[in-house]
Design an enzyme around this catalytic site. Structure first.
Site: not given
Length: 491
Positions: A263, A285, A316, A318, A321, A380, A441, A461-462
């Site tokens: 990210d 991702k 990702d 998401k 619609d 999450s 998170q 991620g982080r």
């Protein structure tokens, strides 16, 4: 069993498996224990060709056995459409049994025109203990109707034939569970170990017509198909999605169940992470809409790294619609996600049209590419609005209908979210140091998400991106996630 139409029977068995009329997993049964195999023949009403084939075979079976009767009666409710077609094809009047008498009108349990002494052939879809057939027999007999035979589509071989025979009724099945399992094995759809595991369960769990177990109580049955107990190799064989099968096998080959969430907002930074972490991950991702310097060259380089290090790309996005808009978002616009992302994520808020919209974008050069989706069933983030009904519906979209071949897995936080072992559980929020960030998170350790929450792939991620050494952090997370998986399946 029908003896003269073996090829047709095998073709139908494969079709029933393809449309998810029966599936493998860990399913709660009416008798109170879990089963490794579940039949849901209700879905065939959505497939007229399958409905016609099943009905034709039932009629042929009736003629072959020379079963004659004044009426036919389907066990409510799944067998009613089948009984109706049999009635029409045989020119035999039909009776309808209600599950409960109406509190008004005639208050009848049996609808139709009949007389005491008339004979009736029962039609049923699936038999386990035979209790549903016997309930129908009881209500017909209370009206003076004579029942000596029942035809069924599937006999699960768990005592139904003997239980029904004790009440003077002969049961004749199109399929036995053994035939279905052996057919799938012969056609390469399931492994020999799957056949043996189900056979072991069936042999151990024989059921009386009152729901009690032959040989005493069985609070724990030998069900070896609990999703979290199976190896990735075994589950790859059960996957309906080609991309899920490919991802399972990739995880085994590389011995990794780590997904890195890149990210980041700069293309070069993402490529650097992909190169350093690539040898240790199964998925990378991305959030392509936050990349400030996105270009076609970035996509080309990212795909080259994925090929070099053997990992898949998960955008990702998401999607959430209506189908037509999602199709355009996926296949068109600046990012042309369908061109390069092996997998995407999507909310199920719009219903089944979300999957259909994504599939509709796979045209032209993309038509032959393996693509798939992870459906979002849990989040999450603390305070999210997803409830149990939403999770249940998401699970149905993933496992029922004609688009299951496109669904690779579920994004969720709990092992109980879904049962089908052919789907992959993707769980975000993995970090060695547990806690909640300032935006809500929630983080869990690698061991906790795999062994307690059922994750097949942990998303980090982080915990990696902010480490002093991205590569060393990736190795650490890869090792801990994989060790947790090995411990889980070893229990």
């Amino acid at each position: 069993m029908v003896t003269k139409t073996t090829d047709q029977m095998k073709a139908l068995a494969l079709k029933l498996y393809e449309i998810n009329a029966f599936k493998f997993g860990d399913f709660k049964m009416k008798v109170g224990i879990n089963s490794p195999v579940y039949f849901d023949l209700r879905v065939i009403v959505s497939y007229p060709d399958v409905m016609q084939t099943v009905s034709d075979l039932l009629v042929s079976h009736i003629k072959e056995l020379e079963l004659s009767s004044k009426h036919v009666c389907g066990v409510p409710y799944t067998a009613l459409p089948l009984a109706t077609i049999v009635s029409v094809q045989q020119h035999t009047p039909m009776l309808v049994r209600r599950k409960e008498a109406k509190a008004y009108g005639t208050k009848k349990l049996i609808e139709g025109i009949y007389q005491a002494g008339d004979t009736c052939l029962i039609v049923e879809d699936v038999v386990t203990s035979g209790s549903s057939i016997l309930e129908t027999v009881r209500d017909l007999q209370s009206e003076g109707i004579v029942v000596t035979d029942a035809v069924v589509v599937v006999d699960r071989e768990q005592g139904g034939v003997a239980n029904i025979a004790k009440h003077g009724v002969r049961m004749h099945s199109l399929f036995t569970l053994s035939f279905l399992l052996n057919t799938l094995h012969e056609e390469g759809r399931i492994e020999r170990s799957t056949v043996d595991a189900v056979a072991k369960y069936i042999a151990a769990v024989q059921i009386n017509s009152d729901g009690s177990f032959i040989g005493g109580d069985k609070t724990v049955a030998p069900n070896e198909f609990s999703r979290t107990k199976l190896t990735y190799e075994s589950r790859a064989n059960l996957a309906k999605s080609p991309l899920a099968k490919r991802l399972f096998n990739l995880m085994v080959a590389k011995q990794t169940n780590l997904c890195v969430a890149a990210d980041l907002t700069k293309a070069d930074a993402i490529l650097d992470v992909a190169d350093k972490c690539g040898p240790y991950i199964c998925l990378l991702k991305t959030h392509v809409d936050i990349v400030e310097d996105f270009s076609e060259n970035f996509v080309v380089n990212l795909q080259e790294l994925a090929k070099r290090h053997n990992f898949l790309l998960l955008e990702d996005r998401k999607f959430a619609d209506i189908g037509n808009t999602v199709s355009l978002q996926y296949g068109q616009g600046l990012y042309k996600i369908a061109n390069w992302a092996d997998l995407v994520t999507a909310h199920t808020l719009p219903g089944r049209s979300i999957v259909q919209g994504l599939k509709a974008a796979l045209t032209g050069d993309n038509a032959t590419k393996e693509r798939g989706v992870f459906l979002l069933a849990e989040m999450s983030a603390s305070g999210n609005l997803i409830d149990d009904k939403y999770k249940e519906t998401s699970n149905k979209i993933a496992t029922e209908g004609g688009d299951v071949d496109y669904v690779a897995g579920i994004v969720c936080q709990s092992a109980s979210c879904f049962a089908f072992p052919g789907l992959i559980q993707l769980t975000p929020g993995v970090k060695i140091n547990e806690g909640v960030d300032k935006l809500g998170q929630q983080y869990q350790t690698p061991e906790h998400v795999v062994k307690e929450r059922g994750a097949d792939i942990g998303v980090v991620g982080r915990g990696i991106l902010e480490a002093a050494s991205v590569e060393k952090a990736a190795v650490t997370y890869r090792d801990r996630l994989w060790a947790a998986y090995l411990e889980r399946v070893a229990k």
